[in-house]
Write a protein that holds these residues in place. Structure first.
Motif, mmCIF file in Angstrom:
data_model
loop_
_atom_site.group_PDB
_atom_site.id
_atom_site.type_symbol
_atom_site.label_atom_id
_atom_site.label_comp_id
_atom_site.label_asym_id
_atom_site.label_seq_id
_atom_site.Cartn_x
_atom_site.Cartn_y
_atom_site.Cartn_z
ATOM 1 N N GLY A 71 69.034 22.722 16.391
ATOM 2 C CA GLY A 71 70.141 23.692 16.925
ATOM 3 C C GLY A 71 70.787 24.393 15.733
ATOM 4 O O GLY A 71 71.329 25.643 15.901
ATOM 5 N N ALA A 72 70.978 23.659 14.650
ATOM 6 C CA ALA A 72 71.604 24.384 13.382
ATOM 7 C C ALA A 72 70.527 25.675 13.044
ATOM 8 O O ALA A 72 71.165 26.658 12.520
ATOM 9 N N PHE A 73 69.453 25.508 13.002
ATOM 10 C CA PHE A 73 68.461 26.658 12.552
ATOM 11 C C PHE A 73 68.903 27.803 13.592
ATOM 12 O O PHE A 73 68.805 29.144 12.995
ATOM 13 N N ARG A 110 59.463 28.362 9.415
ATOM 14 C CA ARG A 110 60.449 28.881 10.276
ATOM 15 C C ARG A 110 60.365 30.120 10.823
ATOM 16 O O ARG A 110 60.127 31.317 9.598
ATOM 17 N N ALA A 111 60.489 30.646 11.922
ATOM 18 C CA ALA A 111 59.932 32.046 12.541
ATOM 19 C C ALA A 111 61.242 32.913 11.788
ATOM 20 O O ALA A 111 62.278 32.559 11.875
ATOM 21 N N GLY A 112 60.765 34.214 11.391
ATOM 22 C CA GLY A 112 61.538 35.094 10.868
ATOM 23 C C GLY A 112 61.705 35.213 9.429
ATOM 24 O O GLY A 112 62.430 35.944 8.760
ATOM 25 N N ILE A 113 61.333 33.732 9.001
ATOM 26 C CA ILE A 113 61.697 33.513 7.466
ATOM 27 C C ILE A 113 60.648 33.322 6.618
ATOM 28 O O ILE A 113 60.133 33.918 5.813
ATOM 29 N N THR A 114 59.594 32.372 7.211
ATOM 30 C CA THR A 114 58.240 32.274 6.596
ATOM 31 C C THR A 114 57.111 32.876 7.195
ATOM 32 O O THR A 114 56.129 32.643 6.818
ATOM 33 N N PRO A 126 50.845 35.908 14.776
ATOM 34 C CA PRO A 126 51.411 35.367 13.877
ATOM 35 C C PRO A 126 51.276 36.059 12.434
ATOM 36 O O PRO A 126 49.928 36.480 11.942
ATOM 37 N N GLN A 127 52.097 36.293 11.737
ATOM 38 C CA GLN A 127 52.133 36.965 10.217
ATOM 39 C C GLN A 127 52.919 36.014 9.335
ATOM 40 O O GLN A 127 53.859 36.064 9.324
ATOM 41 N N GLY A 128 51.963 35.474 8.178
ATOM 42 C CA GLY A 128 52.972 34.641 7.280
ATOM 43 C C GLY A 128 53.495 35.600 6.158
ATOM 44 O O GLY A 128 53.264 36.864 5.992
ATOM 45 N N VAL A 158 51.857 30.429 7.048
ATOM 46 C CA VAL A 158 52.928 31.114 6.220
ATOM 47 C C VAL A 158 52.620 32.125 5.244
ATOM 48 O O VAL A 158 53.400 32.626 4.515
ATOM 49 N N GLY A 159 51.217 32.312 5.241
ATOM 50 C CA GLY A 159 50.583 33.289 4.351
ATOM 51 C C GLY A 159 49.918 32.929 3.172
ATOM 52 O O GLY A 159 49.499 33.741 2.189
#
Length: 196
Positions: free
Chosen positions: A56-58, A113-117, A125-127, A163-164
């Motif tokens: 929830g915090a994320f 984390r989506a949008g971050i890593t 998906p893209q890292g 994550v790439g």
């Protein structure tokens, strides 16, 4: 040279995977005396498992977070920044009941984390983390590498590639619970591979 070291044995430095990690770190320090080492011992200092409050915090917008929620996000972001800043990563991974330690899963859950890593695109998906060498020191009581019972190797590869990071190398020490002689031989062979 920044080196991120992750130990996930419940025995901390007493674990076989941690012994291999220490050997790898010593080899890297010999090659790069000025290297900065950042170590996360997940056995000694466990990362909280995900629960509804942490997730929830994320997902709570920054301006609406409580102080506690911001602390959760700050902790996650600190782990992510350590991974981003690393030039090399060394991970110790024992196999527990056909999987990775839950401590390591918690680290992954705070890093993926989506949008971050990573991000989702029309092409999948893209890292978002730059590729870097990762050495995985895998310790197992039995013989699993290359068999369908090895769920750890594909999972670790999948996470890092997600994550790439695709430059992932494994060093296996197997049969560690199959007698003292087998264990000594496996650890010696793994340390020799690390030295090379």
């Amino acid at each position: 040279m920044n080196i991120l070291v992750i130990k996930s044995s419940v025995f901390s430095d007493g674990g076989n995977s941690s012994a291999l990690v220490n050997a790898k770190v010593e080899a890297l320090k010999a090659a790069h005396p000025q290297a900065t080492i950042v170590e996360r011992d997940l056995g000694a200092n466990p990362i909280p498992h995900l629960d509804g409050e942490r997730v929830g915090a994320f997902f709570t917008p920054v301006e609406k977070r409580t102080a506690e929620q911001q602390q959760v996000d700050d902790f996650s972001m600190a782990l992510i920044e350590e991974l981003k800043a690393a030039d090399q990563v060394v991970v110790g991974v024992p196999m527990y009941n056909f999987g990775i330690p839950s401590q390591l899963k918690s680290w992954i859950d705070h890093v993926a984390r989506a949008g971050i890593t990573f991000r989702y695109t029309e092409n999948g998906p893209q890292g978002l983390i730059a590729d870097k060498p990762v050495t995985v020191l895998a310790a197992r009581g039995g013989l699993y590498a290359g068999t369908e019972n090895d769920t750890v190797t594909p999972y670790i590869k999948l996470f890092f590639s997600f994550v790439g990071i695709t430059s992932v190398e494994f060093v296996f020490a197997e049969g560690l619970n199959m007698g003292d002689e087998t264990k000594a031989k496996a650890m010696d062979e793994a340390k020799a591979a690390i030295a090379q």
